[in-house]
Design a protein around this motif. Sequence first.
Motif, short mmCIF file in Angstrom:
data_model
loop_
_atom_site.label_atom_id
_atom_site.label_comp_id
_atom_site.label_asym_id
_atom_site.label_seq_id
_atom_site.Cartn_x
_atom_site.Cartn_y
_atom_site.Cartn_z
N ASP A 85 0.84 -1.21 0.00
CA ASP A 85 0.00 0.00 0.00
C ASP A 85 0.87 1.26 0.00
O ASP A 85 0.55 2.25 -0.67
CB ASP A 85 -0.92 0.01 1.22
CG ASP A 85 -2.01 -1.05 1.14
OD1 ASP A 85 -2.53 -1.27 0.04
OD2 ASP A 85 -2.32 -1.67 2.17
N TYR A 86 1.96 1.24 0.75
CA TYR A 86 2.90 2.37 0.76
C TYR A 86 3.61 2.47 -0.59
O TYR A 86 3.72 3.57 -1.17
CB TYR A 86 3.91 2.17 1.88
CG TYR A 86 5.09 3.12 1.83
CD1 TYR A 86 5.00 4.40 2.36
CD2 TYR A 86 6.30 2.72 1.25
CE1 TYR A 86 6.09 5.27 2.31
CE2 TYR A 86 7.38 3.58 1.20
CZ TYR A 86 7.27 4.85 1.73
OH TYR A 86 8.34 5.70 1.67
N LEU A 87 4.10 1.35 -1.10
CA LEU A 87 4.88 1.36 -2.34
C LEU A 87 4.06 1.82 -3.53
O LEU A 87 4.61 2.37 -4.49
CB LEU A 87 5.46 -0.03 -2.60
CG LEU A 87 6.47 -0.55 -1.57
CD1 LEU A 87 6.90 -1.97 -1.91
CD2 LEU A 87 7.68 0.37 -1.48
N ALA A 88 2.75 1.63 -3.49
CA ALA A 88 1.89 2.07 -4.58
C ALA A 88 1.82 3.60 -4.67
O ALA A 88 1.40 4.15 -5.69
CB ALA A 88 0.49 1.49 -4.42
N ASN A 89 2.21 4.29 -3.60
CA ASN A 89 2.29 5.75 -3.56
C ASN A 89 0.94 6.43 -3.85
O ASN A 89 0.85 7.29 -4.73
CB ASN A 89 3.36 6.25 -4.55
CG ASN A 89 3.76 7.68 -4.31
OD1 ASN A 89 3.55 8.23 -3.22
ND2 ASN A 89 4.34 8.30 -5.32
N GLY A 179 1.06 8.18 -7.38
CA GLY A 179 0.71 7.29 -8.48
C GLY A 179 1.92 6.64 -9.12
O GLY A 179 1.79 5.59 -9.76
N ILE A 180 3.11 7.24 -8.99
CA ILE A 180 4.34 6.61 -9.46
C ILE A 180 4.86 5.74 -8.32
O ILE A 180 5.13 6.25 -7.23
CB ILE A 180 5.40 7.67 -9.84
CG1 ILE A 180 4.90 8.54 -10.99
CG2 ILE A 180 6.72 6.99 -10.20
CD1 ILE A 180 5.84 9.69 -11.36
N ARG A 210 12.34 16.25 -8.01
CA ARG A 210 11.01 15.67 -8.14
C ARG A 210 11.00 14.58 -9.21
O ARG A 210 11.55 14.76 -10.31
CB ARG A 210 9.99 16.73 -8.54
CG ARG A 210 9.85 17.91 -7.59
CD ARG A 210 9.16 17.52 -6.31
NE ARG A 210 8.74 18.71 -5.56
CZ ARG A 210 8.41 18.72 -4.28
NH1 ARG A 210 8.46 17.59 -3.59
NH2 ARG A 210 8.04 19.82 -3.69
N VAL A 211 10.37 13.47 -8.88
CA VAL A 211 10.16 12.40 -9.87
C VAL A 211 8.76 12.60 -10.42
O VAL A 211 7.77 12.43 -9.71
CB VAL A 211 10.30 11.01 -9.21
CG1 VAL A 211 10.05 9.92 -10.25
CG2 VAL A 211 11.68 10.86 -8.58
N THR A 212 8.69 13.01 -11.68
CA THR A 212 7.41 13.30 -12.32
C THR A 212 7.18 12.35 -13.49
O THR A 212 8.10 11.64 -13.92
CB THR A 212 7.37 14.75 -12.84
OG1 THR A 212 8.14 14.86 -14.05
CG2 THR A 212 7.93 15.73 -11.80
N SER A 257 4.35 19.89 -4.66
CA SER A 257 4.02 19.78 -6.09
C SER A 257 3.93 18.34 -6.57
O SER A 257 3.34 18.06 -7.61
CB SER A 257 5.04 20.54 -6.93
OG SER A 257 6.33 19.95 -6.84
N ALA A 258 4.52 17.40 -5.82
CA ALA A 258 4.43 15.98 -6.20
C ALA A 258 3.14 15.35 -5.70
O ALA A 258 2.84 14.20 -6.02
CB ALA A 258 5.63 15.21 -5.67
N PHE A 259 2.38 16.11 -4.93
CA PHE A 259 1.16 15.59 -4.32
C PHE A 259 0.00 15.85 -5.29
O PHE A 259 -0.52 16.96 -5.38
CB PHE A 259 0.92 16.29 -3.00
CG PHE A 259 -0.30 15.81 -2.24
CD1 PHE A 259 -0.28 14.60 -1.55
CD2 PHE A 259 -1.45 16.56 -2.22
CE1 PHE A 259 -1.39 14.17 -0.88
CE2 PHE A 259 -2.57 16.14 -1.53
CZ PHE A 259 -2.53 14.93 -0.86
#
Length: 264
Positions: A85-89, A179-180, A210-212, A257-259
């Motif tokens: 559940d955590y890893l699914a982000n 989502g990533i 940031r990982v986008t 911004s990643a949220f």
Amino acid sequence: MSVATELDRLRAAITRHPTLAIAVSGGVDSMVLTHVAHGSGASVTAIHAVSPAVPVSATERVKRHAARHNWTLRLLDAGEMNDPDYLANPVNRCFFCKTNLYSRIRSVTEAPIASGTNADDLGDYRPGLQAAEAHGVVHPFVEAGIGKDGIYALAAALGLSDLERLPAQPCLASRIETGIPVDADMLIFIDKAENALREILPDAEALRCRVTAGGIVAEISPLPDADRADRVARLADTLCHDAGRPFAGIRPYRRGSAFLHPKP
């Protein structure tokens, strides 16, 4: 409130617990809380989770302060990297992170668990606070009515010069767009890249890799001059190339911004 008044209120919030287990991340909030608690007369254990999501510098800071100030320190693996559940982000990733953390702390101590949550945090969307409530976590800064500025003032008053200059350091997973999926290699890359870029921008108020969906973005505040921006871009591009990740450029820092909320 004056710093002296805030310190008295904080000590009162702490000492109503004869024993306390403080979840110390290595950031300014939990570090200052641990320092004040350690000198308050309560029996305090600092508990730090070692994880790919925690910057190496934060772990080293905790160890250094613990050794210098004779804290009782316990290091543990909170286990969030084994939680799908955590890893699914998802949007509420922090709920799963804190659920793992507080569950693990509870497995090693019966003492009340305290966090470094401060009064300013209550105005944000903080799913981790739901996990804290479920585990009976106490928030001495909130109880004392102390926000971020007050914490920095306390750090200065206590002579904690490294903490009074320490910028906010949310967990590395907060750099990844929701989502990533989160993975350890990505977190290690983020930490390495941010440390390398700070060599060029040591005075940046905020710096995030940031990982986008479009690649790695360097968010910086304030934006650097043209010469340093070019150096940052060239180094970031090299780091991303070596890691097999696309570099998508530089943009102004924007908190959270990643949220990304899912589209209705």
